[in-house]
Design an enzyme around this catalytic site. Structure first.
Site, PDB file in Angstrom:
ATOM      1  N   ASN A   1      -0.655   1.131   4.061  1.00 32.58           N
ATOM      2  CA  ASN A   1      -1.800   1.951   3.639  1.00 32.58           C
ATOM      3  C   ASN A   1      -1.284   3.288   3.123  1.00 32.58           C
ATOM      4  OD1 ASN A   1      -1.118   2.578   6.353  1.00 32.58           O
ATOM      5  ND2 ASN A   1      -3.139   3.424   6.779  1.00 32.58           N
TER       6      ASN A   1
ATOM      7  N   CYS B   1      -6.193   0.864   1.540  1.00 36.03           N
ATOM      8  CA  CYS B   1      -5.715   0.042   2.646  1.00 36.03           C
ATOM      9  C   CYS B   1      -4.446  -0.724   2.263  1.00 36.03           C
ATOM     10  CB  CYS B   1      -6.776  -0.987   3.031  1.00 36.03           C
ATOM     11  SG  CYS B   1      -8.267  -0.305   3.756  1.00 36.03           S
TER      12      CYS B   1
ATOM     13  N   GLU C   1      -3.806  -3.859   2.728  1.00 31.47           N
ATOM     14  CA  GLU C   1      -4.076  -5.180   2.139  1.00 31.47           C
ATOM     15  C   GLU C   1      -4.254  -5.076   0.632  1.00 31.47           C
ATOM     16  OE1 GLU C   1      -5.432  -3.802   4.784  1.00 31.47           O
ATOM     17  OE2 GLU C   1      -6.190  -5.278   6.214  1.00 31.47           O
TER      18      GLU C   1
HETATM   19  N1  THU Z   1      -6.672   0.390   7.063  1.00 36.17           N
HETATM   20  C1  THU Z   1      -5.897  -0.544   6.452  1.00 36.17           C
HETATM   21  O1  THU Z   1      -4.942  -0.218   5.732  1.00 36.17           O
HETATM   22  N2  THU Z   1      -6.197  -1.856   6.666  1.00 36.17           N
HETATM   23  C2  THU Z   1      -7.157  -2.315   7.510  1.00 36.17           C
HETATM   24  O2  THU Z   1      -7.309  -3.507   7.658  1.00 36.17           O
HETATM   25  C3  THU Z   1      -7.997  -1.361   8.231  1.00 36.17           C
HETATM   26  C4  THU Z   1      -7.827   0.063   7.873  1.00 36.17           C
HETATM   27  C5  THU Z   1      -6.310   1.795   6.886  1.00 36.17           C
HETATM   28  C6  THU Z   1      -7.264   2.639   6.100  1.00 36.17           C
HETATM   29  C7  THU Z   1      -6.934   4.024   6.623  1.00 36.17           C
HETATM   30  O3  THU Z   1      -5.795   4.512   5.935  1.00 36.17           O
HETATM   31  C8  THU Z   1      -6.546   3.789   8.075  1.00 36.17           C
HETATM   32  O4  THU Z   1      -6.216   2.402   8.153  1.00 36.17           O
HETATM   33  C9  THU Z   1      -7.645   4.104   9.069  1.00 36.17           C
HETATM   34  O5  THU Z   1      -8.841   3.485   8.720  1.00 36.17           O
END
Ligand code: THU
Length: 136
Positions: free
Chosen positions: A46, A57, A59
């Site tokens: 992320n 994110c 993903e």
């Molecule tokens: N986040 C992800 O990268 N993937 C997920 O599946 C859930 C949330 C990140 C977004 C943000 O940078 C941090 O986690 C907190 O929400």
């Protein structure tokens, strides 16, 4: 060693390695994701931003890395977050994963301590809107 189990372990290991490169100074919630189609693995973390909504994110970043490398089909995604329980993909990422993986995409989520959960994307995003819903 090869086989389905080794494949999954390699994908989770790549997600764990990507998590090491997370840029998450605002949430301190580090996430790594890795996607694969045919064995080649694409990982990303992320990446947050001082303008919070611009954060992306892990993903979606992993999907972008795969697509930029010319891989438009995704068979499986692994996610390693920072919570006590395995971190599942957020709703927006489920939609983006659906675009390239469809309902049968395997979603493997592991906590830092090694607790693992696995779903088919159709169970996380039932009755999904997708390319088939648009006119040809
Ligand atoms: N986040 C992800 O990268 N993937 C997920 O599946 C859930 C949330 C990140 C977004 C943000 O940078 C941090 O986690 C907190 O929400």
């Amino acid at each position: 060693m090869s086989g389905p189990r080794a494949d999954v372990d390699a994908l989770v290991a790549a997600a764990r390695a990507a998590r090491e490169r997370a840029y998450a100074p605002y949430s301190n919630f580090l996430v790594g994701a890795a996607v694969t189609d045919d064995g080649e693995i694409f990982g990303a973390p992320n990446i947050e931003n001082a303008s919070y909504p611009m954060s992306v994110c892990a993903e979606r970043n992993a999907v972008a890395v795969a697509v930029a490398a010319g891989h438009r089909r995704i068979r499986a995604v692994a996610v390693v977050g920072s919570g006590e329980a395995p971190t599942p993909p957020c709703g927006g990422c489920r939609q983006v994963l659906y675009e390239f993986g469809g309902p049968g995409l395997t979603v493997i989520c592991e906590s830092p301590s090694g607790e693992r959960r696995t779903w088919a994307l159709e169970d996380l995003l039932p009755a999904a809107f997708g390319p088939h819903d648009l006119p040809a």
